[in-house]
Design a protein around this motif. Structure first.
Motif: not given
Length: 415
Positions: A185-211
């Motif tokens: 679960a830890r391995r799969l969970g980190q893969r899941w949110v790690g992809d979100l971190i990458d997408r936020e950083r390159i701008g394809t998933l702009p997260a709300p300010e302060g989130s």
């Protein structure tokens, strides 16, 4: 120099797993001391309980957290490299990141999301058969915290992500398949949110300010560097996982209302009474059993020697049930918190000390807010029946939970 009592067993790991939350207190009572030495996982360990012990334990000049938590717990519960295992300027920097998410308005916003999700589920519970509160509240919390954190969560993934977060929580103290499930679960969970971190950083998933997603993705360490993807993923899960873990406290609150029905009307009438009720639930029921540190440099305390590098465990459950601190500690008495002004060393359900500079849980205010909302919902927004079931708490099971998960039937919306 005082003689520190020593546990006779050559290794007490199995005894710890059997006794669970009572392991340290049972031995303290046996030795007539709030300190003793033992071996856990074949390592010499000093165990402590009580207010003076907590005040000592949270002295950052004497203790460090690096390498204190067993690796099996880091690989399941907290994640390797997370804020819980940091010290000094690195910890201060990372802790400030978490505390920036805990403004009163942000905590209130999470509470409102949780309440809205709960109310949306009541019609579903009305039309279904028996409802396992633990399971349903966990999913409500997963939906709410992901929305709050800026984490996209399709409804089709709610059950799977909730199950992964639960497995991380339960895997640390589990043996065999339960632990392996936590590792996966830890391995799969980190893969899941790690992809979100990458997408936020390159701008394809702009997260709300302060989130949480945006704050963690954009956070820079003391040297001005972005957190590595893996560490950022660990820390984002350190927002999601502990919030979902509040489901246990909410089940305990429901259990307390069931066992002490006279409090239902009292919490309806007063926000102050609700606050006292919630705090007593946090004191009385088992959540975290212990927390760990290592001695920074050798020192003596109350005549006992603490050698450099020695692992030390603080008994959180035992401190919250210490007779010198809490009269009649095995009685559920919310009135003890009426007018209570707080003490960071005698009341330690989620750790002690200071929030910003120390290692007290950053999400403590979130926990209290969610619990107060849940108590309000349980007593004003819905009516229900509690059928016969096994509601006994096994303190040898970590983390503890009623075996039934708290079953309710005949749910009706009332407000």
């Amino acid at each position: 120099m005082a003689t520190m009592p020593v546990d006779r067993s050559p290794d007490s790991t199995l005894a710890f797993l059997r006794s669970g939350y009572r392991f340290i207190s049972e031995r303290c009572d046996r030795h007539g001391s709030d300190i003793f030495a033992t071996r856990l996982l074949l390592e010499r360990t000093i165990c402590l309980r009580g207010r003076p012990a907590a005040e000592l334990f949270y002295d950052n000049e004497r203790f460090v957290r690096a390498g204190a938590l067993p690796m099996r717990a880091q690989r399941t519960l907290t994640g390797v490299g997370g804020v819980q295992g940091l010290d000094g300027a690195e910890h201060t920097n990372r802790k400030a990141m978490f505390m920036s998410l805990m403004t009163p308005s942000a905590v209130g916003r999470l509470g409102q999301l949780f309440e809205d999700e709960w109310r949306a589920r009541i019609p579903v519970w009305e039309s279904s058969g028996p409802v396992v509160l633990y399971r349903e509240v966990a999913r409500v919390l997963t939906r709410a915290v992901c929305a709050w954190a800026g984490v996209p969560l399709p409804e089709s993934q709610v059950r799977r992500r909730t199950a992964q977060l639960h497995a991380m929580i339960e895997g640390a103290a589990a043996i065999g398949p339960g632990h392996w499930k936590g590792l996966l679960a830890r391995r799969l969970g980190q893969r899941w949110v790690g992809d979100l971190i990458d997408r936020e950083r390159i701008g394809t998933l702009p997260a709300p300010e302060g989130s949480a997603l945006r704050v963690i993705a954009e956070h820079r360490d003391a040297r001005g560097r972005l957190l590595p993807r893996r560490i950022a993923a660990v820390e984002l899960l350190n927002v999601l996982r502990p919030t979902v873990a509040v489901d246990r406290y909410i089940v305990f609150a429901a259990l307390a209302l069931h066992d002490h029905p006279g409090w239902r009307e009292r919490v309806r009438e007063s926000a102050e009474t609700t606050e006292a009720f919630v705090q007593e639930v946090r004191r009385y029921y088992p959540f975290f059993p212990v927390t760990a540190a290592r001695v920074r440099r050798s020192f003596d305390w109350q005549g006992h020697h603490f050698p450099r590098g020695r692992r030390v465990l603080l008994d959180l459950y035992g401190t919250n049930h210490h007779r010198a601190l809490w009269p009649s500690p095995e009685e559920f008495r919310p009135d003890r918190f009426a007018g209570w002004r707080g003490d960071p060393y005698s009341f330690v359900p989620q750790g002690g000390g200071e929030h910003l500079a120390g290692h007290r849980c950053a999400g403590e205010w979130v926990t209290i807010e969610l619990m107060k909302r849940a108590v309000h919902l349980l007593t004003t927004a819905m009516a229900y029946e509690v059928p016969p079931q096994n509601l006994a708490l096994d303190l040898g099971r970590m983390p503890a939970l009623p075996p039934s998960g708290f079953l309710v039937t005949n749910v009706r919306r009332t407000a």
